[in-house]
Design an enzyme around this catalytic site. Structure first.
Site, short mmCIF file in Angstrom:
data_model
loop_
_atom_site.label_atom_id
_atom_site.label_comp_id
_atom_site.label_asym_id
_atom_site.label_seq_id
_atom_site.Cartn_x
_atom_site.Cartn_y
_atom_site.Cartn_z
N HIS A 191 7.50 -0.91 0.37
CA HIS A 191 6.39 -1.84 0.14
C HIS A 191 5.43 -1.26 -0.90
O HIS A 191 5.04 -1.95 -1.85
CB HIS A 191 5.66 -2.11 1.46
CG HIS A 191 4.41 -2.92 1.32
ND1 HIS A 191 4.32 -4.23 1.71
CD2 HIS A 191 3.17 -2.61 0.83
CE1 HIS A 191 3.10 -4.69 1.46
NE2 HIS A 191 2.38 -3.71 0.93
N GLU A 192 5.07 0.00 -0.70
CA GLU A 192 4.12 0.63 -1.62
C GLU A 192 4.74 0.83 -3.00
O GLU A 192 4.05 0.74 -4.02
CB GLU A 192 3.62 1.95 -1.04
CG GLU A 192 2.89 1.83 0.29
CD GLU A 192 1.75 0.82 0.27
OE1 GLU A 192 1.17 0.57 -0.81
OE2 GLU A 192 1.44 0.25 1.34
N HIS A 216 4.24 -2.08 -5.14
CA HIS A 216 2.96 -2.12 -5.86
C HIS A 216 2.94 -1.13 -7.02
O HIS A 216 2.52 -1.46 -8.12
CB HIS A 216 1.81 -1.77 -4.91
CG HIS A 216 1.54 -2.78 -3.85
ND1 HIS A 216 1.37 -4.12 -4.11
CD2 HIS A 216 1.40 -2.65 -2.50
CE1 HIS A 216 1.13 -4.77 -2.98
NE2 HIS A 216 1.15 -3.89 -2.00
#
Length: 454
Positions: A25-26, A29
């Site tokens: 998920h990170e 980003h």
């Protein structure tokens, strides 16, 4: 393996899978942020004290002690204060840009915004002016912030697609015209599935039981109508009410005709029906199997899941309140209610240790649990409220709309949307999320939800 070892293994598999999901998920980003020239100073899995970290270039990668999330630090999320709120912008001895806010900024929220803005600009150096997040085009901001939850949805899609294509979707059962069970007696709709007593079998047998229909028989036709699928046969039975029924069945490769009369009894006509309705009743349950499908089928199912998650998010605060009530013994905990990562780990452990579940079923259950958590995390992060990713996406879209309208009207550029002004909302939302998270974790420790629904 012993049950305790299998339980521990199930918990570890779930926890590692969730941590990997958080890390991906990170990355969702960080990768586009760096691709667009943004400055990322930190990439961490977890919160709290740092357990391990390593500096690679300008980014510090690491793991923190509390594995309940993660974050990337993208420099310049908040724009500088408006000119009328700042005395000056200077650089300190180390070359970092500092915004000095007037001392007249009083009030709790005003001071919080000022402090957050000042902390944001401590990481900005003289050469970072063109790398700040707030200066990115709106579409790039959307890509960066949507990257994280999109990864979770892609993980969920990948798992769902693999399971649906091979094992099938257990939540979407397809019935055949082959009989799996013949019910021995007519029982109220609310008690469907319970074992009949000898007296009930003698006094109120079902038409199927009395006529000698057996498990394994395949219904070929009903009153002269060829049986195409179970839904059609079920409707024919219901419409027949209490009249004669000529049923052609196939048993051991041979056709035979069974003559009986259906009876009328109240039945629930759908899963979400509130009250049973009187319809024709035969007393058989068909064989069913999990529906299989490819990518398009998976997308269709995830569309239905999206509706369910949106509804669940709307009732989440009340559901968490109910968990709080259960913690203090004021009510029973809803086995279908929300759980935290602790509850998810417990369910994974119980699945792995369950003696009556086959190994392949355990694997599928764990995969579906991991996919479900990823799907919820992805959907939850798209909620358009700060500090969630959806809040930043909403700000970027509003900025694009506002600038677009200004261009159409021939008016000056209204400038960047100042997300700092929404920080009071972010603090309230973050506080609510923290409280709900703590309640769910405590609930999963004190009044846990078990695999058997207890």
């Amino acid at each position: 393996m012993t049950a305790a070892l299998l339980y521990t293994l199930g918990v570890l598999v779930f926890v590692v899978a969730i941590l990997v999901s958080i890390g991906l998920h990170e990355l969702g980003h960080m990768i586009p942020a760096k691709k667009f020239g943004g400055k990322v100073t930190q990439y961490f899995i977890g919160f709290g004290p740092t357990v391990w970290s390593k500096q690679v270039g300008e980014t510090e990668y690491g793991v923190k002690a509390i594995p309940l999330g993660g974050y990337v630090k993208i420099v310049g999320m908040l724009p500088p204060a408006a000119a009328e709120l700042a005395d000056e912008v200077t650089y300190d001895a180390e070359g970092r840009q500092v915004t000095r806010v007037r001392k007249s900024n009083t009030g709790m929220f005003t001071q919080l915004i000022s402090d957050a803005r000042a902390a944001e600009w401590e990481l900005v150096g003289p050469g970072d002016a063109d790398r700040l997040f707030y200066k990115m085009p709106s579409w790039k901001k959307v890509v960066v912030m949507a990257g994280g939850p999109s990864v979770n949805l892609l993980i969920a899609f990948g798992i769902f697609a693999a399971v649906f294509a091979t094992w099938g979707n257990a939540a979407d059962q397809s019935a055949t015209t082959t009989i799996e069970e013949v019910q021995a007696c007519v029982v109220p709709a609310e008690e469907s599935g319970r074992v009949c007593t000898d007296e009930e079998i003698r006094d109120q047998p079902t038409p199927a039981f009395e006529a000698g229909i057996e498990a394994g028989d395949r219904i070929v036709s009903f009153n002269g109508v060829e049986a195409e699928d179970w839904e059609q046969v079920q409707q024919l039975i219901r419409d027949n009410e209490d009249r004669r029924a000529d049923i052609v069945i196939e048993r051991d490769g041979e056709l035979m005709t069974i003559v009986t009369e259906t009876t009328v009894t109240p039945r629930f006509l759908s899963e979400d029906a509130d009250e049973p309705e009187p319809v024709g009743f035969l007393g058989v349950r068909p064989e069913s199997y999990a529906t299989t499908g490819g990518p398009l089928y998976t997308l269709e199912q995830m569309g239905g899941m999206t509706v369910d998650v949106v509804k669940a998010l709307g009732t989440l605060p009340m559901k968490v309140f109910d968990v709080g009530q259960a913690i203090f013994g004021l009510e029973e905990r809803d086995p279908a209610g929300p759980v935290s990562i602790v509850g998810g780990g417990r369910l994974a452990g119980e699945t792995a240790a369950h003696e009556e579940i086959q190994v392949d079923e355990k694997v599928i259950s764990l995969l579906m649990l991991i996919a479900g958590f990823n799907f919820f995390i992805g959907m939850f992060n798209f909620v358009p409220l700060l500090p969630l990713d959806g809040g930043h996406i909403a700000s970027a879209l509003w900025e694009a709309l506002r600038r677009g309208l200004a261009r159409l009207r021939g008016r000056p550029d209204p400038g960047y949307v100042d997300a700092a002004k929404l920080l009071p909302v972010a603090y309230v939302v973050a506080s609510a999320m923290l409280v709900m998270g703590v309640v769910l974790i405590v609930g999963d420790l004190v009044v846990p939800v078990h695999l058997d629904g207890s």
